[in-house]
Scaffold this motif. Structure first.
Motif: not given
Length: 405
Positions: A218-219, A233, A235-236, A238, A259-262, A267
């Motif tokens: 996680s971020a 990045r 993990a979301g 920036d 950027v990614g998300s997961t 990612d």
């Protein structure tokens, strides 16, 4: 037939339900000299313990015994997949201490080389991720373009892998017409290859299933560990040093931060691919910005810190004096304490420097991004399959040279 006797082992005996497996330090799947002691139940990772120290080279202590200009060859042995970024990060640190302002043309030339280095770093990482999922073709295909980038380095400084490129204040020599021709060739040919590489893997069912959901973070956890670069990045978050604290005139360039998300392996793969496209755009912008600038400018006018031309040393007394003072470490270095960072191939590459005014740094610490996020590896692979643990190792892009300093 004799009946085998049944042995009742007492509770807590030496019999184990799990297996201890040493992944490294010399196993080819680790892609570097480091060790992970895995406790596995079948093929499921129960726990992991990461160890470093197998190539401890005492770079920081060696640097504290060397003149400033002789530290450059140490830095490119950290992340040897993108060594020019390490070199120029060190030069920028010393220039910050000495208050040296480099010309725009020097900044743009440095940007070109650093973005080339970022591309070579990412293509090796993503190519290896493909190899560890069973796809060797993409790695071999992209490797020829890493060789083309190395030919550019070789044309500029004579070296390829560990480049020792540049000097405090700029470059050792001007870029030749052949160097610019090779850069143009790279810009013309690599986008097609990168597109084909993406087509091979990005929507490949086997690759997607092998990387999606593997090694996620996680971020919040990534920031707690101190992640930077593509792994953060993905993990979301920036965060990019080129935007947060611009250097080398990066504020003059137009680019986005993928950027990614997961924060999983897939990612991380996508973010690095997208960053290669952004680097290609930055290089093209830098090439355009060079037009109209004086072609004979490739270093700042700082004779007390920049080694003069060898021919001038042989024929001019002033050049001989400066050469002697720089080589013997007799140039005046300002005392001070500072931290300077650049966006390396794997994240924030920092240099914490304390100067007492002597010929060598009083204290020099390298912030190596790989060393920071390697600490999260046991958490990322807990509960994963053994094969997933290897892919996670590759997607983090752990460079052994950054683990030990």
């Amino acid at each position: 037939m004799l009946e085998q006797p049944h042995i009742n082992l007492p509770q807590g005996s030496i019999e184990k339900q799990t297996t201890t497996l040493n992944l490294g330090p010399t196993h080819p799947a680790t892609h570097g000299v480091f060790q992970n002691i895995l406790e596995i139940d079948g093929e499921r990772v129960v726990s992991a313990e990461s160890t470093v120290g197998y190539i401890h080279r005492a770079f920081e202590k060696i640097a504290e015994r060397r003149p400033y200009y002789q530290i450059t060859p140490l830095t490119d042995r950290l992340n040897y997949c993108s060594s020019p970024i390490n070199n120029m990060g060190w030069h920028l640190t010393v220039e910050k201490l000495l208050g040296i302002q480099t010309p725009k043309r020097v900044d743009y030339l440095r940007v070109i080389i650093m973005e080339l280095a970022r591309i070579t770093d990412h293509l090796v990482c993503n190519g290896v991720v493909g190899v560890d999922t069973g796809a060797f073709t993409g790695f071999l295909y992209l490797m020829q373009y890493r060789e083309l980038a190395y030919e550019i380095y070789e044309e500029i400084c004579g070296s390829r892998l560990t480049t020792n490129i540049g000097r405090i204040g700029g470059f050792e020599r001007n870029f030749t017409p052949a160097a610019f021709q090779k850069i143009e060739k790279f810009l013309a040919e690599y986008p097609k290859a990168l597109k084909e590489f993406e087509t091979l893997l990005t929507r490949n069912r086997i690759f997607v299933e092998r990387t999606t959901g593997v090694g996620p973070i996680s971020a919040e956890r990534a920031m707690n560990y101190g992640f930077t670069g593509p792994n953060l990045r993905a993990a979301g978050v920036d965060y990019d040093v080129r935007i947060a604290q611009p250097y080398c005139s990066y504020e003059d360039f137009d680019f986005t931060i993928p950027v990614g998300s997961t924060g999983d392996c897939y990612d991380r793969f996508l973010v690095r691919n997208a960053e290669m496209w952004q680097s290609l755009s930055i290089i093209r912008q830098a090439m355009d910005k060079l037009k109209g600038l004086p072609e004979d400018v490739y270093h700042a006018d700082v004779p007390a810190y920049y080694l003069p031309e060898k021919q001038d040393v042989y024929t001019k007394m002033e050049a001989l004096i400066y050469h002697f003072k720089i080589i013997m470490g007799e140039s005046d270095i300002l005392p001070g304490e500072l931290y300077n960072a650049v966006e390396g191939g794997n994240g924030e590459l920092g240099f914490y420097l304390i100067s007492d005014g002597g010929r060598s740094p009083y204290r020099l610490h390298f912030r190596r991004p790989c060393f920071i996020y390697y600490q999260a590896y046991p958490e990322l692979v807990k509960g994963a399959m053994l094969s997933d643990a290897i892919i996670c190792l590759s997607s983090l892009n752990l460079i052994a040279g950054e683990l030990d300093a």
